[in-house]
Enzyme design. Sequence first.
Site, PDB file in Angstrom:
ATOM      1  CB  SER A  68      -0.962   0.007   1.198  1.00 46.46           C
ATOM      2  OG  SER A  68      -2.064  -0.847   0.939  1.00 46.46           O
ATOM      3  CE  LYS A  71      -4.676   1.712  -0.859  1.00 43.10           C
ATOM      4  NZ  LYS A  71      -4.007   0.459  -0.472  1.00 43.10           N
ATOM      5  CB  SER A 128      -4.653   1.695   3.517  1.00 40.53           C
ATOM      6  OG  SER A 128      -3.736   1.372   2.490  1.00 40.53           O
TER       7      SER A 128
END
Length: 493
Positions: A68, A71, A128
């Site tokens: 993640s 992101k 997230s």
Amino acid sequence: MRNQFDGLKTAARKLTRMFVLAAMGAGLSLTHAAGADANPKYAGFVIDANNGQVLYSENADAPRYPASLTKMMTLYMTFDALKNRRASLGSQMPVSAYAAGRPPSKLGLKTGSTLTVEEGIYALVTKSANDAAVVLAEFLAGSESTFAEQMTAKARRIGMRATTFRNANGLPDNAQRTTARDMATLGIALREHFPEYYKYFSTRSYSFRGRRLGNHNRVLGRFQGTDGIKTGYINASGFNLVSSVARDGKSLVAVVMGGRSGRSRDDHMVELLNRYFPKASARDTGPLVASRAVGNVVVAELPKRGPVPDSRPVIPTSIDERVALAYGSEPAAAIARLPEPRSRPLLGRDALRAALVQERPVRRTPFPESSHSIPAAFGIPFPPAAIPGGKDLDPRTTGSVTASAAPASTPASPWVVQIAATPGADQAMAMLGEAKNKVGGPLSSAVPFTETVKSGSQTLHRARFAGFATKDQARSACEALKRNAYNCYAVAN
């Protein structure tokens, strides 16, 4: 005699205890070392964000799965769209069936519903959310795959040479790779390029339509001055974290990848911050990550060599030397070799300035094929498909000022303003003409001209405006250019 014997036994027992303790200590050290060696996913990196000094590096250039942390780039692209008015915080984004079907962590969005851009930002920073990341990607680029290609292209432009993106959220994909060094580059770029939006990363919790979304980044509350950035986890990556700290004039960005658990990752990050924050400099030498490259000039990556973590770094005496040290990579050296007029060599900040190019006006056209490529000379990998264009393509512009209008020599002007450095003089003059027409008043008396510099077989033409008697006049013109989406800097002539 008995007393002597008892004394010998006592001494023998003490000596035995000493050997046992020593063996235990050695065993603990070996166990610790073996544990580090036994974790093939681990990578760590700490950099002084004020001057680019590498304070700690372990497997910093080894390929890793970003999870993640991906992101962070999705948010970089979002902030870029906001800054250039291709979107607003209140823009309503449709939720596709594909986006709604992404696996957790997610908001649980319904197909056909909408999400605002700001809600998407908060959802990525706190929960997230994988579905929100795809909603942003589809809104900004039409599809997640196209957005991933744009992410990879942007990564190259800001110096992330070893990163390839295949999706917007970091879900498992064997081809989606990065390095700890590249993630530090991205962390610094987010702070430097979007200070007006970076504050979102310090959000502890967010109320989304009646639900509280807590931030997964626990280090925010554990080390004073921590202001972000992002956590990440998939099975293949282990537990990842990028942290940013700003306090007392000091600034650090640290990366930990491959932790065995969220808690052990966080503990290790705090350990690194405690160890290296006191070594950071309180003197800011200016931006470390340029926002884009021009022609065959490539923005430098973060330095590969730093001092041994516990040694005292040698501090250069001038700002130019410090910046040159921070950008001690091959591309930076190539830029630094560009000569100034009067044969004065470029160093430090001037070397970075040579890489400045025009900030393009907003485009709302479909994504055309790119007409140029990143130079293979630097060994930069390419995405498998052509990188869609938009804001980062070189525009084919026209203007009222043509190359023939360029002065034969540098105009007499105490201060000048540069907006670009291009492979062609015609292109440079066209940019100047377009900028002058667009900005108007502050450039009404400015004189457009070009200066030629060479690097090996390549020739670049600096697009500059003269006619500024004072530093304040030049800076005022530069601010007007920035308000109209142009990069620029003012320099004494």
